[in-house]
Write a protein that holds these residues in place. Structure first.
Motif, mmCIF file in Angstrom:
data_model
loop_
_atom_site.group_PDB
_atom_site.id
_atom_site.type_symbol
_atom_site.label_atom_id
_atom_site.label_comp_id
_atom_site.label_asym_id
_atom_site.label_seq_id
_atom_site.Cartn_x
_atom_site.Cartn_y
_atom_site.Cartn_z
ATOM 1 N N GLU A 65 0.798 -1.166 0.090
ATOM 2 C CA GLU A 65 -0.090 -0.035 0.134
ATOM 3 C C GLU A 65 0.846 1.290 -0.122
ATOM 4 O O GLU A 65 0.514 2.139 -0.642
ATOM 5 N N GLU A 66 1.834 1.151 0.772
ATOM 6 C CA GLU A 66 2.815 2.359 0.981
ATOM 7 C C GLU A 66 3.501 2.825 -0.631
ATOM 8 O O GLU A 66 3.721 3.886 -0.908
ATOM 9 N N GLU A 67 3.946 1.514 -1.166
ATOM 10 C CA GLU A 67 4.822 1.686 -2.449
ATOM 11 C C GLU A 67 3.551 2.365 -3.496
ATOM 12 O O GLU A 67 3.950 3.045 -4.392
ATOM 13 N N GLU A 68 2.447 1.839 -3.606
ATOM 14 C CA GLU A 68 1.253 2.246 -4.469
ATOM 15 C C GLU A 68 1.277 3.789 -4.260
ATOM 16 O O GLU A 68 0.875 4.815 -5.350
ATOM 17 N N ARG A 69 1.007 4.130 -2.923
ATOM 18 C CA ARG A 69 0.824 5.709 -2.572
ATOM 19 C C ARG A 69 2.004 6.317 -3.097
ATOM 20 O O ARG A 69 1.878 7.611 -3.555
ATOM 21 N N ARG A 70 3.209 5.845 -3.014
ATOM 22 C CA ARG A 70 4.331 6.565 -3.230
ATOM 23 C C ARG A 70 4.420 6.809 -4.905
ATOM 24 O O ARG A 70 4.931 7.712 -5.189
ATOM 25 N N ARG A 71 4.153 5.837 -5.479
ATOM 26 C CA ARG A 71 4.204 5.740 -6.942
ATOM 27 C C ARG A 71 3.170 6.739 -7.538
ATOM 28 O O ARG A 71 3.335 7.321 -8.587
ATOM 29 N N SER A 72 1.936 6.866 -6.903
ATOM 30 C CA SER A 72 0.901 7.806 -7.470
ATOM 31 C C SER A 72 1.520 9.179 -7.004
ATOM 32 O O SER A 72 1.162 9.893 -8.045
ATOM 33 N N GLN A 73 1.997 9.453 -5.865
ATOM 34 C CA GLN A 73 2.450 10.627 -5.905
ATOM 35 C C GLN A 73 3.757 11.080 -6.640
ATOM 36 O O GLN A 73 3.785 12.263 -7.206
ATOM 37 N N HIS A 74 4.367 10.014 -6.997
ATOM 38 C CA HIS A 74 5.521 10.442 -7.998
ATOM 39 C C HIS A 74 5.012 10.692 -9.348
ATOM 40 O O HIS A 74 5.396 11.726 -9.974
ATOM 41 N N GLU B 200 2.324 11.966 -9.835
ATOM 42 C CA GLU B 200 1.560 13.437 -10.021
ATOM 43 C C GLU B 200 2.516 14.597 -10.029
ATOM 44 O O GLU B 200 2.404 15.317 -10.624
#
Length: 665
Positions: A414-423, A425
């Motif tokens: 979940e943290e990896e998906e969130r970080r990728r999404s932020q990246h 954006e």
């Protein structure tokens, strides 16, 4: 020591017979004196009574103790010492010396003076049996008892012989079974193992103890007749007498044999009794008229003789002094006699005085070994149970850890998906800013002159770097083996990726400052020209940095590929690679200009316009200083990238310069 243990067992029964109330003491009326005798059996570490099984408290001299001691002196053939008992228990001002008790006196004045063979053991046992039987053994007045007084005495002696060396005396079930089988086999009876175990279990349950039987329970077992199967009293008495002779008197075998005389050489029938130390023969089986003794030792031997002079089944016993010729009734008797005599000779050779004492000791050792094995097995089972419990506990802990690991993996995903999404954006936002900066480039033509000046400075810097490259090429030859290591290149690529992330952070900061500059430009339209120039220069620097990062990344990939090909094209690409690496490693001071390259990497923060002049001055001073002295930073950085070793740098040739010129911004 073995004789002392046997004597103590019989004396223990005689002395404890004084305790009528079974309270450990003797009343005044029994002693006929005005004091009390206290009896305290104490079990020592060795299993027998030691040091004081009979403690005599508050008594000057007891009449019964005097009688017992006097009888012991007589039956053991020890000189009487009537003064010793008085001295041992003499009174003083504080009363009698009760801490000594009767046992020290018994050891010092009686048992220490006993000599084996100087007395008749059977007479000693009869004395102790007379004292204890009067109190403890009650014969059925109706005549229903299977045992006579003599038979009970012999069973009592057999019990003492086979009992454990612990007080109160008991016989373990194994020894009870052994003795019962001996008596029953003498009567030609057989008893099943299950029946015998059931009988012993009943006796142990009646005694409310699983340790064994007391002598009185043992005698009651015979008197009840439960194990005799209707055998008569005379048959039982003969069987007990035979077992008594075998175990107590150490008679290995007895019976009639024909013996040849030594002088007259005639044959006479005699009653023989074989013991471990000698072979005695009598005129009849009542053993009243002893005719002679054949001593046996390790040098004796037995030989079978052929039939002659009308005698058959002959054999002889050879001693050191003479040879004794004998004849048995049949071949079986001869074989039994020769085997028994050979056994006696073997016992003498081994230094053993009694066969059944040795067998008793072996059975005791076997019981102790079984007990140790049983204890070891129980301990092993307990240890296995503990190991099983420990294993189950560890499995539970492992399941908990696996569950925690699965939860941690879910959280990490979940943290990896969130970080990728932020990246994603952030990258989209930076690309939008880059497009806006491209549109504003048209209005920043005034910055072209500055670019030309910056190009001249860069040209000068390239020349300095070419000179530095020549020095690096000399060190590059020493780094050939290190560059072949693919892992070092990968580490360099990792560092470049970290630097790229650092640049991304800087670009984010530049983005924020750019937004502030745009707002300031709207408020201060008078400074629009300066702000446009500053933005154009910042944009150029950002593009240059992005291009350098991409080029560095591309060069790292190329270096990995070149390392896999064993650096087959090292001579062609080394110059270009060093120029690019030195460009990355060279510190960029504030205000320095870098060539503008096209890149999709956004987020560069342009420096303030106010810093431009000071940066140009510092760059000029840095260029003049580089002309005077070689720059150590590039070589040191190159050395750190190559594992701390200087590699020789291949000298570039004009052809190589023409083939692979350094890119200019």
């Amino acid at each position: 020591m073995a004789l002392r243990k046997e004597l103590l067992k019989s004396i223990w029964y005689a002395f404890t017979a004084l305790d009528v109330e079974k309270s450990g003491k003797v009343s005044k009326s029994q002693l006929k004196v005005d004091d009390t005798v206290y009896l305290s059996p104490v079990e020592g570490a060795s299993g027998y009574l030691h040091p004081a099984p009979f403690v005599l408290n508050n008594v000057s001299v007891s009449f019964l103790v005097q009688v017992l001691s006097h009888n012991l002196y007589t039956v053991l053939h020890i000189p009487h010492d009537p003064v010793a008992l008085e001295e041992h228990f003499r009174d003083d001002d504080d009363g009698p010396v009760s801490s000594q008790g009767y046992m020290p006196y018994l050891n010092k004045y009686i048992l220490d003076k006993v000599e084996e063979g100087a007395f008749v053991k059977e007479h000693f046992d009869e004395l102790c049996w007379t004292l204890t039987a009067k109190k403890n053994y009650q014969v059925d007045s109706n005549g229903n008892s299977m045992l006579s007084n003599q038979d009970a005495f012999r069973l009592w002696c057999l019990f003492n012989f086979l009992s454990e060396d612990k007080y109160p005396l008991i016989m373990v079930p194994d020894e009870v079974e052994y003795l019962l089988k001996k008596v029953l086999s003498s009567m030609s009876l057989e008893v099943g193992l299950g029946e015998l175990e059931e009988l012993l279990a009943q006796e142990a349950q009646a005694a409310q103890s699983s340790g064994g039987l007391s002598v009185w329970q043992f005698l009651e077992l015979f008197n009840s007749g439960r194990c005799l199967r209707g055998v008569g009293r005379d048959t039982l008495s003969m069987a007990i007498h035979e077992v008594y002779q075998e175990l107590i008197q150490d008679i290995l075998k007895q019976g009639y044999l024909w013996k040849r005389g030594h002088l007259r050489r005639n044959w006479a029938e005699r009653w023989f009794q074989l013991q471990p130390s000698c072979l005695c023969y009598f005129g009849s089986e009542d053993c009243k008229e002893k005719r002679g003794t054949i001593p046996l030792d390790a040098q004796c031997c037995v030989e079978v003789l052929p039939d002659r002079e009308g005698k058959r089944c002959m054999f002889c016993v050879k001693t050191a002094s003479r040879t004794y010729e004998m004849s048995a009734s049949d071949t079986r008797q001869r074989q039994e006699w020769t085997a028994a005599i050979q056994m006696a000779i073997r016992l003498q050779a081994e230094g053993k005085t009694s066969l059944h004492k040795d067998l008793k000791q072996k059975r005791r050792e076997q019981r102790e070994q079984r007990e140790r094995r049983r204890a070891a097995k129980e301990e092993e089972m307990l240890r296995l149970q503990q190991l099983q419990e420990e294993k189950e506990r560890k499995l539970q802990e492992l399941e908990l850890l696996q569950e925690a690991q699965r939860q941690a993996e879910r959280l990490l995903q979940e943290e990896e998906e969130r970080r990728r999404s932020q990246h994603r954006e952030l990258q989209q936002a930076l690309e939008g800013q880059l497009r806006e900066a491209e549109q504003a480039r048209a209005s920043m033509q005034a910055e072209m002159e500055l670019k030309k000046e910056e190009a001249a400075r860069q040209q000068q810097r390239i020349q300095e770097l070419e000179e530095m490259q020549q020095r690096l090429q000399e060190a590059l030859h020493l780094e050939v083996k290190a560059r072949r290591d693919e892992e070092a290149v990968r580490l360099a690529q990792t560092r470049l990726l970290e630097e790229e992330e650092e640049k991304l952070k800087q670009l984010l900061q530049l983005k924020e400052e750019q937004e502030r500059y745009i707002e300031q430009a709207q408020q201060e339209k008078q400074e629009l020209q300066q702000e446009m120039e500053l933005q154009s220069r910042s944009l150029q620097q950002a593009q240059q940095q992005l291009e350098e990062v991409r080029q560095n990344r591309q060069r790292a990939d190329e270096d990995v590929e070149a390392a896999q090909r064993k650096l087959r094209q090292a001579s062609t690409n080394v110059k270009h690679w060093n120029v690019q690496m030195n460009r990355l490693m060279h510190p960029i001071e504030p205000g320095d200009k870098r060539p503008t390259t096209s890149s999709s990497f956004t987020g560069f923060q342009p420096p303030l316009l106010g810093r431009r002049d000071s940066s140009l001055k510092r760059l000029t001073r840095w260029g003049s200083r580089d002309n005077r002295t070689p720059s150590p930073s590039s070589s040191e950085q190159q050395k750190s990238l190559n594992g701390g070793e200087e590699a020789p740098i291949a000298a570039s040739t004009p052809q190589e310069d023409k083939r692979d010129p350094a890119p200019e911004n």
